[in-house]
Motif scaffolding. Structure first.
Motif, PDB file in Angstrom:
ATOM      1  N   VAL A 173      -2.181  -8.065   6.175  1.00 15.99           N
ATOM      2  CA  VAL A 173      -1.194  -8.257   7.241  1.00 15.99           C
ATOM      3  C   VAL A 173      -1.775  -9.110   8.367  1.00 15.99           C
ATOM      4  O   VAL A 173      -1.106 -10.016   8.892  1.00 15.99           O
ATOM      5  N   ARG A 174      -3.009  -8.838   8.734  1.00 14.14           N
ATOM      6  CA  ARG A 174      -3.643  -9.597   9.828  1.00 14.14           C
ATOM      7  C   ARG A 174      -3.767 -11.086   9.461  1.00 14.14           C
ATOM      8  O   ARG A 174      -3.437 -11.970  10.259  1.00 14.14           O
ATOM      9  N   ARG A 175      -4.229 -11.380   8.258  1.00 15.41           N
ATOM     10  CA  ARG A 175      -4.437 -12.765   7.846  1.00 15.41           C
ATOM     11  C   ARG A 175      -3.117 -13.529   7.707  1.00 15.41           C
ATOM     12  O   ARG A 175      -2.981 -14.671   8.171  1.00 15.41           O
ATOM     13  N   VAL A 241      13.220 -14.527   2.076  1.00 17.89           N
ATOM     14  CA  VAL A 241      12.211 -14.351   1.030  1.00 17.89           C
ATOM     15  C   VAL A 241      11.848 -12.879   0.795  1.00 17.89           C
ATOM     16  O   VAL A 241      11.180 -12.560  -0.191  1.00 17.89           O
ATOM     17  N   ALA A 242      12.262 -11.990   1.678  1.00 20.59           N
ATOM     18  CA  ALA A 242      12.030 -10.555   1.484  1.00 20.59           C
ATOM     19  C   ALA A 242      13.131  -9.789   2.199  1.00 20.59           C
ATOM     20  O   ALA A 242      13.661 -10.248   3.222  1.00 20.59           O
ATOM     21  N   THR A 265       5.258 -14.910  -3.005  1.00 13.00           N
ATOM     22  CA  THR A 265       4.273 -13.833  -2.996  1.00 13.00           C
ATOM     23  C   THR A 265       3.007 -14.195  -2.231  1.00 13.00           C
ATOM     24  O   THR A 265       2.421 -13.353  -1.530  1.00 13.00           O
ATOM     25  N   LYS A 266       2.542 -15.433  -2.334  1.00 11.21           N
ATOM     26  CA  LYS A 266       1.280 -15.825  -1.699  1.00 11.21           C
ATOM     27  C   LYS A 266       1.314 -15.683  -0.180  1.00 11.21           C
ATOM     28  O   LYS A 266       0.270 -15.560   0.465  1.00 11.21           O
ATOM     29  N   SER A 267       2.505 -15.676   0.408  1.00  5.34           N
ATOM     30  CA  SER A 267       2.635 -15.493   1.856  1.00  5.34           C
ATOM     31  C   SER A 267       2.803 -14.035   2.251  1.00  5.34           C
ATOM     32  O   SER A 267       2.911 -13.716   3.442  1.00  5.34           O
ATOM     33  N   THR A 271       5.000  -7.484   2.353  1.00  6.25           N
ATOM     34  CA  THR A 271       4.039  -6.647   3.070  1.00  6.25           C
ATOM     35  C   THR A 271       4.226  -6.773   4.575  1.00  6.25           C
ATOM     36  O   THR A 271       4.208  -5.771   5.309  1.00  6.25           O
ATOM     37  N   LEU A 272       4.416  -7.999   5.041  1.00  8.77           N
ATOM     38  CA  LEU A 272       4.648  -8.212   6.482  1.00  8.77           C
ATOM     39  C   LEU A 272       5.939  -7.532   6.934  1.00  8.77           C
ATOM     40  O   LEU A 272       5.994  -6.944   8.023  1.00  8.77           O
ATOM     41  N   LEU A 273       6.966  -7.600   6.096  1.00  8.45           N
ATOM     42  CA  LEU A 273       8.234  -6.962   6.448  1.00  8.45           C
ATOM     43  C   LEU A 273       8.082  -5.445   6.474  1.00  8.45           C
ATOM     44  O   LEU A 273       8.613  -4.777   7.367  1.00  8.45           O
TER      45      LEU A 273
END
Length: 339
Positions: A173-175, A241-242, A265-267, A271-273
């Motif tokens: 998430v941080r990256r 995208v999500a 997926t690579k972005s 997970t961010l959502l």
């Protein structure tokens, strides 16, 4: 004590009134509007059987559907986090047991085989149902149906919760957040535009085709009108995208659906959502519990901390010859399992 049955939702609704509505039932899955729409939009090929037992102001309801040859199952499907008998009134365990046993006695006239799942054990409801049917003369087999992953917030802030997540998840998430590629919004009102974005994501995801999109949309509208919808959407360059469909009510957040576009997926938009959704319901909605529904998907363990069992109750009426062989098979299987 009186018992009655209905073979349609119109007459059942007339008897239930608001007792099986939002004001009378805490759980979304125990309400008439959920059950009625589920039948109409997902299960209309199956004749409903709705049984009610009453004693003064106390009631017990059971919503079933006919399969074939005297078999009935829970009026439920994959959208249900739980299925259980529904009670009305201030009842202790003795009252619940008596009312439910009355329901079980009436069901002997309709079926020799009933199977219900996923039944929770909170408030001992799975065990109570098992005892009530046994009291009415049924032979009952209780088994595990599924797992339910949950997070009990225990008054934590999101930052406190997040500090306890696996290091790899926090690092991801941080990256990904630093790159500032993914934009996120959490909607609490329903709009056709946002729902179209949700559907677009789902159609391009790894998920199978939606079982009943009309049902899901109807529930989203209904819950938005009650102020309970939380629709999360993530975008890259303006394209969805999500997407995640949650509801929040009575201090609990339910995660109904989530998906992301495979090509994105690579972005890590999903997970961010998820991080944004957890932050919203913990810090803004201040929920006590987050429920990830049924299923043992590995990613759920990264976000949740506890697991509850969901049960299957299989009931046979032993006076019907059609029940004898299945009962024998279950009993033999149980004996083999004890060796």
């Amino acid at each position: 004590m009186n018992s009655e049955y209905h073979d349609n939702f119109q007459s059942a609704q007339a008897e239930a009134g608001e007792m099986l509505g939002r004001s009378g039932q805490k759980s979304l899955f125990d309400r008439m509007d959920w059950l009625k729409q589920l039948h109409e939009l997902c299960l209309s090929d199956n004749q409903p059987l709705i049984v009610r037992s009453t004693e003064k102001d106390a009631q017990a309801w059971m919503f079933l559907m006919k399969k074939r040859f005297g078999n009935y199952t829970a009026l439920a499907n994959w959208y249900n986090f739980t299925y259980r008998p529904i009670f009305v009134g201030a009842l202790d365990e003795v009252n619940k047991l008596a009312l439910l046993a009355s329901v079980a006695k009436m069901l002997r006239s309709f079926s020799h085989h009933i199977e219900i799942a996923p039944v929770p054990e909170e408030d001992s409801v799975a065990s109570l149902t098992e005892r009530a049917f046994e009291q009415a003369g049924w032979v009952v087999f209780k088994s595990k149906a599924d797992d339910n992953h949950i997070l009990v917030v225990n008054g934590r802030t999101f930052d406190q919760y997040w500090a306890e997540r696996p290091g790899q998840l926090r690092s991801t998430v941080r990256r990904k957040a630093k790159k500032n590629i993914v934009s996120i919004r959490v909607e609490t009102e329903f709009s056709e535009e946002h729902w179209a974005d949700y559907c677009d994501v789902y159609s391009k995801s790894w998920k199978p085709e939606e079982g009943s999109p009309d049902f899901l949309k109807s529930i989203a509208k209904q819950e938005a009108a009650a102020g309970c919808l939380r629709l999360g959407l993530a975008y890259i360059d303006g394209q969805p995208v999500a997407a995640q469909f949650w509801t929040v009510e009575n201090g609990e957040a339910l995660i109904h659906k989530l998906a992301h576009v495979a090509d994105a997926t690579k972005s890590s938009p999903g997970t961010l959502l998820s991080a944004a959704m957890f932050q919203h319901v913990i810090d803004v909605d201040r929920v006590n519990l987050i429920d990830f529904g049924t299923g043992n998907d590995p990613y759920k363990r990264e976000w949740m901390e506890d697991v509850r069992t969901r049960y299957r109750l299989t009931m046979y009426w032993p006076n019907n010859p059609l029940s004898w062989l299945p009962i024998l098979r279950y009993q033999m299987s149980a004996l083999v399992g004890k060796r």
